[in-house]
Design a protein around this motif. Sequence first.
Motif, mmCIF file in Angstrom:
data_model
loop_
_atom_site.group_PDB
_atom_site.id
_atom_site.type_symbol
_atom_site.label_atom_id
_atom_site.label_comp_id
_atom_site.label_asym_id
_atom_site.label_seq_id
_atom_site.Cartn_x
_atom_site.Cartn_y
_atom_site.Cartn_z
ATOM 1 N N ALA A 48 -34.437 -27.609 85.052
ATOM 2 C CA ALA A 48 -34.609 -26.233 85.522
ATOM 3 C C ALA A 48 -35.303 -26.310 86.869
ATOM 4 O O ALA A 48 -36.014 -27.278 87.166
ATOM 5 C CB ALA A 48 -35.420 -25.409 84.530
ATOM 6 N N ASP A 49 -35.113 -25.279 87.706
ATOM 7 C CA ASP A 49 -35.570 -25.385 89.088
ATOM 8 C C ASP A 49 -36.071 -24.042 89.615
ATOM 9 O O ASP A 49 -35.503 -22.988 89.316
ATOM 10 C CB ASP A 49 -34.421 -25.872 89.979
ATOM 11 C CG ASP A 49 -34.823 -26.024 91.436
ATOM 12 O OD1 ASP A 49 -35.269 -27.124 91.808
ATOM 13 O OD2 ASP A 49 -34.700 -25.046 92.194
ATOM 14 N N LEU A 50 -37.143 -24.115 90.401
ATOM 15 C CA LEU A 50 -37.616 -22.999 91.212
ATOM 16 C C LEU A 50 -37.538 -23.430 92.666
ATOM 17 O O LEU A 50 -38.076 -24.482 93.028
ATOM 18 C CB LEU A 50 -39.058 -22.632 90.861
ATOM 19 C CG LEU A 50 -39.322 -22.043 89.473
ATOM 20 C CD1 LEU A 50 -40.823 -21.931 89.238
ATOM 21 C CD2 LEU A 50 -38.661 -20.673 89.320
ATOM 22 N N VAL A 59 -37.889 -29.470 87.084
ATOM 23 C CA VAL A 59 -38.432 -30.165 85.913
ATOM 24 C C VAL A 59 -37.247 -30.780 85.176
ATOM 25 O O VAL A 59 -36.319 -30.071 84.775
ATOM 26 C CB VAL A 59 -39.213 -29.213 84.990
ATOM 27 C CG1 VAL A 59 -39.719 -29.972 83.761
ATOM 28 C CG2 VAL A 59 -40.380 -28.573 85.734
ATOM 29 N N LEU A 60 -37.261 -32.104 85.032
ATOM 30 C CA LEU A 60 -36.212 -32.824 84.314
ATOM 31 C C LEU A 60 -36.624 -32.999 82.858
ATOM 32 O O LEU A 60 -37.805 -33.122 82.547
ATOM 33 C CB LEU A 60 -35.979 -34.198 84.949
ATOM 34 C CG LEU A 60 -35.781 -34.245 86.463
ATOM 35 C CD1 LEU A 60 -35.584 -35.682 86.925
ATOM 36 C CD2 LEU A 60 -34.623 -33.375 86.898
ATOM 37 N N ASN A 61 -35.636 -33.038 81.970
ATOM 38 C CA ASN A 61 -35.929 -33.070 80.546
ATOM 39 C C ASN A 61 -34.785 -33.769 79.826
ATOM 40 O O ASN A 61 -33.630 -33.657 80.224
ATOM 41 C CB ASN A 61 -36.109 -31.620 80.077
ATOM 42 C CG ASN A 61 -35.556 -31.357 78.710
ATOM 43 O OD1 ASN A 61 -36.059 -31.856 77.721
ATOM 44 N ND2 ASN A 61 -34.502 -30.566 78.649
ATOM 45 N N GLU A 62 -35.107 -34.546 78.766
ATOM 46 C CA GLU A 62 -34.063 -35.330 78.118
ATOM 47 C C GLU A 62 -33.773 -34.936 76.676
ATOM 48 O O GLU A 62 -32.957 -35.589 76.037
ATOM 49 C CB GLU A 62 -34.392 -36.828 78.181
ATOM 50 C CG GLU A 62 -35.821 -37.205 77.846
ATOM 51 C CD GLU A 62 -36.089 -37.318 76.364
ATOM 52 O OE1 GLU A 62 -35.606 -38.256 75.730
ATOM 53 O OE2 GLU A 62 -36.802 -36.451 75.848
ATOM 54 N N SER A 63 -34.390 -33.880 76.163
ATOM 55 C CA SER A 63 -34.092 -33.580 74.759
ATOM 56 C C SER A 63 -34.362 -32.146 74.341
ATOM 57 O O SER A 63 -34.123 -31.805 73.189
ATOM 58 C CB SER A 63 -34.909 -34.512 73.844
ATOM 59 O OG SER A 63 -36.295 -34.320 74.046
ATOM 60 N N LYS A 64 -34.858 -31.298 75.222
ATOM 61 C CA LYS A 64 -35.212 -29.927 74.850
ATOM 62 C C LYS A 64 -34.397 -28.938 75.678
ATOM 63 O O LYS A 64 -34.081 -29.199 76.831
ATOM 64 C CB LYS A 64 -36.713 -29.689 75.055
ATOM 65 C CG LYS A 64 -37.600 -30.664 74.286
ATOM 66 C CD LYS A 64 -37.382 -30.547 72.785
ATOM 67 C CE LYS A 64 -38.195 -31.580 72.027
ATOM 68 N NZ LYS A 64 -37.995 -31.494 70.572
ATOM 69 N N GLY A 66 -34.860 -25.156 75.632
ATOM 70 C CA GLY A 66 -35.367 -23.803 75.791
ATOM 71 C C GLY A 66 -36.324 -23.724 76.966
ATOM 72 O O GLY A 66 -37.332 -24.436 77.005
ATOM 73 N N TRP A 67 -36.029 -22.858 77.934
ATOM 74 C CA TRP A 67 -36.828 -22.740 79.149
ATOM 75 C C TRP A 67 -37.265 -21.291 79.347
ATOM 76 O O TRP A 67 -36.653 -20.369 78.827
ATOM 77 C CB TRP A 67 -36.017 -23.152 80.379
ATOM 78 C CG TRP A 67 -35.507 -24.549 80.392
ATOM 79 C CD1 TRP A 67 -34.329 -25.002 79.852
ATOM 80 C CD2 TRP A 67 -36.126 -25.681 80.991
ATOM 81 N NE1 TRP A 67 -34.183 -26.343 80.084
ATOM 82 C CE2 TRP A 67 -35.272 -26.790 80.787
ATOM 83 C CE3 TRP A 67 -37.320 -25.879 81.693
ATOM 84 C CZ2 TRP A 67 -35.570 -28.066 81.255
ATOM 85 C CZ3 TRP A 67 -37.616 -27.149 82.160
ATOM 86 C CH2 TRP A 67 -36.750 -28.223 81.936
ATOM 87 N N ASP A 71 -42.383 -15.534 87.352
ATOM 88 C CA ASP A 71 -43.054 -15.587 88.657
ATOM 89 C C ASP A 71 -42.837 -16.969 89.279
ATOM 90 O O ASP A 71 -41.711 -17.345 89.541
ATOM 91 C CB ASP A 71 -44.534 -15.234 88.513
ATOM 92 C CG ASP A 71 -44.725 -13.825 87.970
ATOM 93 O OD1 ASP A 71 -43.942 -12.944 88.365
ATOM 94 O OD2 ASP A 71 -45.637 -13.617 87.150
ATOM 95 N N SER A 72 -43.891 -17.751 89.470
ATOM 96 C CA SER A 72 -43.745 -19.069 90.097
ATOM 97 C C SER A 72 -43.985 -20.200 89.102
ATOM 98 O O SER A 72 -44.340 -21.308 89.494
ATOM 99 C CB SER A 72 -44.723 -19.202 91.272
ATOM 100 O OG SER A 72 -46.054 -19.006 90.837
ATOM 101 N N SER A 73 -43.772 -19.929 87.813
ATOM 102 C CA SER A 73 -44.026 -20.932 86.774
ATOM 103 C C SER A 73 -42.773 -21.189 85.945
ATOM 104 O O SER A 73 -41.952 -20.293 85.738
ATOM 105 C CB SER A 73 -45.156 -20.480 85.844
ATOM 106 O OG SER A 73 -46.361 -20.328 86.551
ATOM 107 N N LEU A 74 -42.653 -22.432 85.475
ATOM 108 C CA LEU A 74 -41.618 -22.820 84.524
ATOM 109 C C LEU A 74 -42.285 -23.328 83.258
ATOM 110 O O LEU A 74 -43.291 -24.041 83.329
ATOM 111 C CB LEU A 74 -40.735 -23.936 85.089
ATOM 112 C CG LEU A 74 -39.602 -23.574 86.038
ATOM 113 C CD1 LEU A 74 -38.977 -24.847 86.603
ATOM 114 C CD2 LEU A 74 -38.538 -22.733 85.341
ATOM 115 N N THR A 75 -41.744 -22.966 82.103
ATOM 116 C CA THR A 75 -42.226 -23.532 80.847
ATOM 117 C C THR A 75 -41.046 -24.090 80.067
ATOM 118 O O THR A 75 -39.937 -23.549 80.111
ATOM 119 C CB THR A 75 -42.962 -22.494 79.980
ATOM 120 O OG1 THR A 75 -42.088 -21.398 79.711
ATOM 121 C CG2 THR A 75 -44.208 -21.994 80.678
ATOM 122 N N LEU A 76 -41.296 -25.175 79.363
ATOM 123 C CA LEU A 76 -40.294 -25.859 78.546
ATOM 124 C C LEU A 76 -40.750 -25.821 77.096
ATOM 125 O O LEU A 76 -41.872 -26.221 76.781
ATOM 126 C CB LEU A 76 -40.137 -27.307 79.014
ATOM 127 C CG LEU A 76 -39.259 -28.236 78.175
ATOM 128 C CD1 LEU A 76 -37.811 -27.762 78.165
ATOM 129 C CD2 LEU A 76 -39.346 -29.670 78.717
#
Length: 229
Positions: A48-50, A59-64, A66-67, A71-76
């Motif tokens: 996912a990217d901002l 943010v790279l991820n190999e198994s999840k 849901g994002w 605003d200016s934040s990403l959560t996984l």
Amino acid sequence: KLLKVGFDTSIQTTNATYDTQFGSLKRSTTVNTSWDSARYEVCGHKWADLSEPGWGVSVLNESKFGWSGRDSSLTLTLLKSPKAPDDTCDMRQHSFAYAIMPHTGTVEESSVVQRGYEFNNPLKFEMLPSDAVAAESSRSWCSIEGEGVVLHTVKPAEDGSGDLVLRLFESKGTRSSARVELLLPVRAVRECNGMEDPGDEVDFTQNADAIIIPVNLTPFKIFALRLSF
């Protein structure tokens, strides 16, 4: 309940970009409508990217999968705890990996698509005796020259004919041109659909021991080639 990991940035943007199987999608990072509020979680695959003009953070991820971008934040989302239909869901020990990738330019100008694949498919090494290594061993039987075009699938045709199906797609949402180079004794190349029905013939050129297939793709187009030997 959800267990999430969050990444705060200073990116100024109204949209986050999320990876999908054949491309990406954008979702608002603001909550102005009931529709925005209902999108508290977005399905995404490898990253996912901002981004704002000039730079961004992925943010790279190999198994999840849901994002959430607000605003200016990403959560996984790492774990969930529903009790139905499985009352032991996500219990026991878990392991997962994620990584932060700053980049210059927008997400379309970055290398996040390639880095996402590399993060999910790390190189495998095999030791060989020195006399078994030839100069040709460094060549790949298939290579692609061109930005944004990804070789996603290599498989035998389902009809048992011995044909090989290559499935490519355009990953950045732009018009892209590429050259597919194959070190295979190919006799004919045809387009095919999702059912692998042979379509129009595709012109290719012979170059020494390789064949070159030019491809031109529109944004996020999925394009399949059927190779006959």
